[in-house]
Motif scaffolding. Structure first.
Motif, short mmCIF file in Angstrom:
data_model
loop_
_atom_site.label_atom_id
_atom_site.label_comp_id
_atom_site.label_asym_id
_atom_site.label_seq_id
_atom_site.Cartn_x
_atom_site.Cartn_y
_atom_site.Cartn_z
N MET A 1 -10.86 5.73 2.89
CA MET A 1 -10.66 6.94 4.02
C MET A 1 -12.20 7.00 4.95
O MET A 1 -11.65 7.51 5.79
CB MET A 1 -10.39 8.31 3.08
CG MET A 1 -9.08 8.18 1.85
SD MET A 1 -9.45 8.93 0.62
CE MET A 1 -7.35 8.69 -0.14
N GLN B 1 -3.61 14.17 4.75
CA GLN B 1 -3.06 12.65 4.36
C GLN B 1 -3.40 12.81 2.82
O GLN B 1 -4.42 12.49 2.33
CB GLN B 1 -3.28 11.56 4.70
CG GLN B 1 -2.80 11.00 6.12
CD GLN B 1 -2.91 9.65 6.72
OE1 GLN B 1 -3.36 9.11 6.09
NE2 GLN B 1 -3.34 9.50 8.14
N VAL B 2 -2.24 12.70 2.27
CA VAL B 2 -2.06 12.42 0.94
C VAL B 2 -1.72 11.31 0.21
O VAL B 2 -1.08 10.46 -0.01
CB VAL B 2 -1.16 13.90 0.31
CG1 VAL B 2 -1.68 13.31 -1.73
CG2 VAL B 2 -1.48 14.90 0.24
N GLN B 3 -2.54 10.68 -0.55
CA GLN B 3 -2.64 8.84 -1.17
C GLN B 3 -3.04 9.46 -3.00
O GLN B 3 -3.58 9.93 -3.44
CB GLN B 3 -4.16 8.65 -0.92
CG GLN B 3 -3.30 8.51 0.70
CD GLN B 3 -1.92 7.32 0.99
OE1 GLN B 3 -2.25 6.23 0.01
NE2 GLN B 3 -1.27 7.64 1.57
N VAL B 4 -2.03 8.55 -3.29
CA VAL B 4 -2.06 8.48 -4.67
C VAL B 4 -2.96 7.09 -5.74
O VAL B 4 -2.50 6.36 -5.12
CB VAL B 4 -1.12 8.49 -5.49
CG1 VAL B 4 -1.10 8.43 -6.77
CG2 VAL B 4 -0.15 10.02 -5.35
N PHE C 1 -8.37 13.76 3.66
CA PHE C 1 -7.73 12.73 2.82
C PHE C 1 -7.63 13.46 2.01
O PHE C 1 -8.38 13.68 1.08
CB PHE C 1 -8.18 11.03 3.22
CG PHE C 1 -7.52 10.53 3.79
CD1 PHE C 1 -6.92 9.85 4.34
CD2 PHE C 1 -9.10 10.88 5.13
CE1 PHE C 1 -6.72 9.67 5.45
CE2 PHE C 1 -8.51 9.90 5.88
CZ PHE C 1 -7.33 9.29 5.90
N GLN D 1 -9.92 3.07 -2.13
CA GLN D 1 -9.23 4.31 -1.60
C GLN D 1 -9.99 4.97 -1.47
O GLN D 1 -9.59 5.28 0.24
CB GLN D 1 -8.32 5.27 -2.58
CG GLN D 1 -7.24 5.93 -1.81
CD GLN D 1 -6.35 6.50 -2.90
OE1 GLN D 1 -6.49 7.64 -3.80
NE2 GLN D 1 -5.19 6.00 -3.26
N ILE E 1 -0.16 10.55 -10.61
CA ILE E 1 0.38 11.74 -9.76
C ILE E 1 1.70 11.60 -11.09
O ILE E 1 2.41 12.94 -10.91
CB ILE E 1 1.25 11.71 -8.62
CG1 ILE E 1 1.83 12.84 -7.96
CG2 ILE E 1 2.82 9.80 -8.72
CD1 ILE E 1 2.46 12.91 -6.84
#
Lengths: 691, 383
Positions: free
Chosen positions: B95, B77-80, B43, B91, B49
């Motif tokens: 993850m 997987q990219v999360q902000v 992750f 977060q 962003i």
């Protein structure tokens, strides 16, 4: 007989249950929405949620939940507190910088008390000015937010420090291992305390003051003391939130709390508390906080692309609040019914417009001639406006004088005035949009990314060509109209609170800007636009002429047009305005369109000023846009204020920032000075005792 | 009774809308990829962003994951998380729960994540922080030496001014470690020169737009003639543009120590250099500059190292990246911007390819032949 009476008793019990459910509808819906989201997470994640998941979730949202409880108290009392997040940071660094590195077993009650104490002290500062000097909460807490941020940086200028693990195990551990995590116990205790407080005299007083301070005062309540106590209590709760985040992170960071500010408000509103006071409660806010936090998990599990995440969050926020308002009495239902009736009337031919064009006005006997009235002097006619607008100008002159003495080259230096006016132009334009929204009693939080999106779109369309500006400018303004329309319709038709609607819109616009630019906005402003913002015509930048024209336009729009009068009418009382024949709905939509247009214009000008557009270019304009309006003498609850006063606020703030930028004072000191001057300016706006 | 049923109906509707919303969201994002056998689940937890650097860094991480050497090994997987450390904590927890093998993170705070990172480590999850630091000992860190960055650039400026003159300092985001270390190191250098005076100090927030307004404020009470040099964390490109607007000739531009924006690099090229797409102020000016940066490839490198570690290789806990320094002597225009080309020493990109002058040009690393200009621009790896 007995069976019948028993039945009746059951009926009344049910009716009572129904009533109490209805009264706490916000809470119930927040709980159900949370449960629904929780189920979603449970269903779509791999495997069932374990105790650890629940434990993590509970600690993840606790800081926000505790802070939201504090904010709810303030909002219930009819107030507004922007300093909440700053208090959290302050308590965090106070704890982290004072705890002994070697003491692994620091006393939990002692340090908790210290944190709550610091928070309560900050609350007392706010409370003193708001309750006893009767200053507007939003300005006082805005000033104290800057002051507290400055103090925080003085205590600790970079992340570090140490928080004893004993705090961590006390607040994040298990109350009953494997069954009940500690944060839930903490929130449970807070909830019980609230239920007790609500039943107490203070609780009643709190709701009374929030619903109608004048009635509360006339029933013998000490409104000022109730207000003071509310801010102290709320401060203590922010302090507790600060203690919790310290326990959670085990260290200090001077910026840790600051970005939570908008989330705190969102949590309160999602939890069913109405801004403006008198309705709702902290329990709903707790669920509101967890709704906001669990969204993080949902986005993760669904693997929503990073660019879409703010859009998704905005949508969820709107849906959650919308869900809470679905009922027969909701605005949406009323609007639908009204539309249905209008349609029916139109079919029957009963609409006013279909009933023939005869003059049905009441015959009023006009006096034969105007009685000679004693001419009212300018000063007298505008006494009210002057009293509220003058302080900003006086402070502005003071700041200019200080600049002259401290830095020199100010009063007699045309470059100084020119720079000041150029730098003021952004806030002067925003003040019209935000100011008009505030005059109607709303708030526009979508300013930052309306600016950003417009700037990025413009730069992308123009790509340095003056000819392209001809179609690019109308195009981006059209986008702004759309943004304003959606904001306005969301507020009017769906009945969303302006804060929720515009906050969600801000997130959606951010997502759109990211998707459009792919993360790196390209293009740059055209030579003409750059010339407009940076060139000199006989020593004057062209935009200064534009600002002068804009000021005239703004004054005429608010003071001399029917639109302006309707805006003031709505701010003074929506129902009265409606009954007086003002088309409240369309006026409100118009107000939000105006605000979006102003933001968009600022985005265009900023692009010209900087030569290019960048993501986040509007971020620094939200709080100042509110501050200048209020410093300029407007009432945050609407109905009072003059554009020229707001302009005074713009000049004051810009001159102050220019002064501080010219010095080599450390940032912390600047923040404190900035807060103090704003506070000083509004003390002059103080309301005399209500009369 | 009817009221209760109405309430329940409302609630059901609410739940329904939410579920519907969730379903819609699922449709809007890319569908959750089925977990392919043998792929490492990794992750990326990003911060806010909404700025150029972050977006560029994210593109480079994505490109790295797409490169043929990693594509069949990595499920990224990219999360902000936004700017809020609380959310990043949540977060990272989520993850870990979602079965991450490694988490690459741009830490919002160097300290606030310590507990959750420790937690992740305890569960056997690798945590790699890029650009900024996580102080928790079990985390892997990939970043430059910020103190060195502040010192080297300040020394360059002092030397350029022959140890004498009035300078303006524009800092980053107050309260962050990075800003603190850089500014403190620079001020330490300036303190050694009694004839160098800091006459103005502004908070630049690492943004060209903010640098412009702050410099305008400083110039309201001063003129460019009162200033002999600039030390800025971000904003030299803008400062040069402003000097041109004020009527200065390119050869009169003040020396400026600052960021590695491509606009600044192009301005460093000698006047008259043929550059496709250039137009003033995004054009060769021969501006006296030292250009440094926190390189945006650090996240991509962190991802690569994470995969190496997952495959059992030894990876150092702390990777200090070489400070990318470009001066007027070393600046060189790239033609296409491939990794090969950059390896041969080019470090500035044509405006026709990189239209955004604020875009960060320090994208080359010996260690990342997988990614070049296309990675940073559109997230496409080298072939």
């Amino acid at each position: 007989m007995s069976a019948l009476s028993g039945n009746g008793a059951r009926m009344t019990a049910l009716a009572r249950l129904g009533r109490s459910l209805n009264r706490s509808r916000g809470l119930v819906i927040a709980m159900l929405a949370f449960a629904a989201l929780f189920l979603v997470v449970d269903l779509i994640s791999q495997g069932p949620l374990s105790y650890f998941d629940v434990s993590f979730l509970s600690s993840g949202g606790a800081t926000l939940a505790i802070a939201a409880v504090g904010e709810t108290l303030v909002i219930l009392s009819g107030g507004f507190d922007l300093s909440a997040a700053a208090v959290i940071s302050l308590v965090n660094v106070v704890l982290a910088s004072n705890m002994d590195m070697t003491d692994m077993n620091a006393s939990v009650p002692l340090w908790t008390a210290a944190g709550i104490g610091v928070g309560a002290l900050a609350g007392a500062f706010n409370g003193f000015f708001i309750a006893f000097l009767r200053l507007q909460p939003i300005v006082v807490t805005l000033s104290s937010m800057f002051i507290l941020q400055g103090v925080t940086l003085l205590v600790m200028d970079k992340p570090g420090g140490f928080v004893s693990p004993s705090l961590g195990s006390a607040y994040l551990g298990d109350a009953i291992p494997g069954v009940l995590p500690m944060p839930l116990v903490l929130l449970g205790v807070l909830g019980l305390l609230w239920l007790w407080l609500k039943k107490s005299r203070f609780g009643t007083a709190l709701y009374a003051v929030g619903s109608d301070p004048e009635s509360a005062a006339s029933t013998g309540l000490r409104v000022d003391w109730v207000r003071f106590a509310v801010y102290v209590l709320a401060g203590g709760l922010y302090g507790l939130a600060g203690v919790f985040i310290s326990a959670q992170t085990g260290s200090g960071d001077p910026l840790v709390g600051n970005p939570m500010l908008l989330s705190i408000f969102a949590a309160v509103v999602v939890g069913g508390t109405r801004l403006g006071g008198g309705r709702g409660g902290p329990l709903g806010s707790m669920f509101g906080a967890y709704i906001l936090m669990i969204v993080v998990n949902i986005l993760l599990v669904l693997n929503v692309s990073a660019y879409y995440s703010t859009i998704a969050e905005g949508t969820i926020l709107v849906l959650a609040v919308l869900g809470a308002s679905v009922s027969r009495d909701s605005v949406l239902a009323r609007q639908l019914r009204a539309a249905g009736r209008r349609l029916g009337a139109a079919r029957r031919g009963q609409l006013p417009g279909q009933l023939g064009g005869g003059d049905r006005r009441l015959k009023l006997a006009l006096p034969a001639r105007r009685r000679a009235t004693t001419a009212v002097g300018f000063g007298q006619r505008h006494a009210e406006t002057l009293r509220f607008a003058l302080p900003a100008y006086l402070c502005f002159l003071g700041v200019v004088l200080v600049t002259e003495i401290w830095l020199g080259h100010a009063v007699g230096n045309w470059t100084y005035w020119n720079s000041l006016l150029v730098l003021s132009c952004f806030l002067a334009i925003l003040a019209l949009g935000q100011g008009t929204v505030i005059l109607t009693g709303g708030l526009d939080l979508s300013v930052p990314w309306t600016i950003g999106l417009c700037g990025i779109l413009l730069a992308g369309l123009v790509k340095g060509s003056d000819v392209a500006l001809l179609y690019a400018l109308p195009a981006v303004l059209l986008v702004a109209v759309l943004v304003g329309l959606v904001n306005g319709l969301g507020i009017v038709v769906l009945g969303l609170s302006p804060i929720v609607m515009t906050l969600a819109m801000n997130g959606i616009l951010q997502g759109l800007a990211l998707i459009y630019s792919g993360g790196t906005p390209d293009g740059f402003s055209s030579p003409l636009l750059r010339w407009f913002m940076t060139a000199k015509l006989v020593g004057i930048t062209p935009v200064v002429f534009f600002v002068a024209a804009f000021v005239v336009f703004a004054v005429l729009l608010l003071g001399r047009t029917a639109f302006g009068r309707r805006v003031y009418g709505i701010g003074n009382g929506q129902r009265v305005a409606r009954l007086s024949g003002v088309n409240v709905d369309w006026t409100l939509v118009g107000v939000y369109v105006l605000s979006a247009l102003c933001s968009c214009l600022v985005g265009v000008l900023l692009t010209g000023f900087s030569g290019q557009a960048s993501l986040g270019m509007g971020d620094d304009y939200l709080l100042p846009s509110i501050a200048v309006v209020v410093v300029g003498g407007a009432l945050i609850t609407g109905g009072r204020g003059h554009y020229l006063g707001m302009l005074g606020g713009v000049l004051l703030l810009t001159a102050l920032q220019t002064l501080l930028a010219g010095t080599t004072l450390p940032y912390a000191t600047r923040a404190i000075l900035f807060g103090l001057v704003v506070l000083g300016a509004v003390i002059a706006l103080r309301e005399r005792r209500a009369g | 009774m009817t009221r209760i049923s109405r309430m329940l109906r409302g609630a059901a509707l609410a739940a329904g809308t939410l579920a519907l919303g969730a379903a819609l969201l699922a449709g809007s994002g890319p569908a959750t990829p089925a977990r392919a056998a043998g792929k490492h689940k990794i992750f990326l937890s990003m911060s806010f962003i909404g700025n150029d650097w972050q977006a560029e860094a994210a593109n480079m991480v994505k490109a790295m994951a797409l490169h043929k050497s990693l594509a069949d090994k990595v499920d990224l997987q990219v999360q902000v998380a936004g700017p809020n450390a609380q959310r990043q904590i949540q977060q990272i927890n989520a993850m870990v729960q979602a079965g991450a093998e490694a988490i690459v993170v741009f830490p919002i705070s160097p300290t606030a994540l310590n507990q959750v990172v420790k937690n992740a480590c305890d569960k056997g999850v690798l945590v790699f922080a890029y650009d900024a630091e996580i102080t928790e000992p079990c985390a892997y860190n990939v970043h430059i030496d910020q103190t060195e960055a502040g010192r080297v650039t300040a020394e360059w400026l002092a030397k350029k001014l022959n140890g004498k003159g009035n300078i303006v300092v524009v800092t980053g985001v107050p309260g962050t470690s990075v800003d603190n270390l850089r500014t403190a190191a620079a001020k330490e250098v300036f303190a050694k020169y009694p004839d160098i005076h800091v006459v103005g100090e502004a908070v630049g927030m690492w943004s060209q737009a903010v640098a412009r307004t702050e410099l305008s404020k400083i110039l309201a009470t001063r003129t460019w003639d009162d200033i002999d040099g600039l030390w800025m964390q971000v904003g030299c490109y803008t400062a040069n543009a402003m000097q041109l607007e004020a009527g200065k000739k390119p050869e009169q531009l003040l020396p400026c120590a600052g960021e590695g924006a491509n606009g600044g690099r192009i301005q460093m090229l000698p006047v008259g250099t043929e550059v496709e797409g250039a137009s003033s102020p995004y054009a060769p000016l021969g501006a006296p500059r030292i250009s440094y940066a926190s390189p945006p490839y650090s996240g991509a490198l962190a991802l690569k190292l994470a995969v190496q570690k997952l495959e059992g290789k030894d990876v150092p806990k702390k990777v200090i990246l070489p400070l990318p320094i470009v001066t007027n002597d070393t600046v060189k225009l790239c033609d296409q911007g491939t990794w090969e080309e950059m390896k041969n020493g080019c470090n500035a990109f044509k405006p026709s390819i990189v239209p955004n002058p604020g875009w960060f040009a320090s994208i080359f690393s010996e260690q990342t032949p997988e990614i070049g200009l296309n990675a940073a621009l559109v997230g496409q790896p080298e072939l």
